[in-house]
Motif scaffolding. Sequence first.
Motif: not given
Length: 243
Positions: A173, A178, A204-205, A208-209, A211-212
């Motif tokens: 990560n 990313r 949700d994880e 977070t990893t 990105g939206r």
Amino acid sequence: MNFMERLAQTMPAHVKPYTLEQMQDIHQRESKELGRRVDEQNQQTRVSKALGRSGIKKRHQCCSFDNFFIQNNRQQHAFNESKTFAEDLLNDRACSGFIFAGTPGTGKNHLACAIANQMLQKKRSVVILTVAELMLKFRDTYRQGSTITETELFRFLSHVDLLVIDELGVQHNSNNERVMINRLIDERYTLEKPTGVITNLQSDELITTLGRAAIDRIMEDGKWITFKWPSFRANRKGGRVCE
């Protein structure tokens, strides 16, 4: 009387033939375009050879919709959605990608590879890579003697008919990972090419990893399928199962 003058006499008055200079210019542009296409095809071939058989592991080359085990309604739903996704792709209907999320051994790779193998049978281009493999391929382009460049690899992965990124969330990560994954998803979204993601993370994880924004691009016309049932690996009794 030269050829151009004779040609002008035989044509209707309202039609003006190209001048010799215009015809030479057209020929040069067509030759340049042909050269560009040949060069691009050669680049695609080099990258494809470097990746191997679309990245699909030997274990998963047998995966199809015909040999996926269905024992409950949730598995039937995953099967139906995956099959619909494959049909939409093959019929050029809009689909921005899929996210297969769930615990290990539940058939995420099986259905992703069933889609990929069906597309390969129809001569469509597919690449399936883990995040670790993806980053290794990019690092390999930097070494001396590499036959492909980072730009060529990125372009190839951006243009294949289906790119599937496996084991998202297993990697370190890092920010570099990313950024690269988001670049690929963003470019493929712009080109209207679908991207698949296989992950063990919860929603949700994953946000977070990854990105939206990346999730939103995949899910615009895509499918999120949750694989939540006991592992096929734990339940199998002998024999080989494509997972």
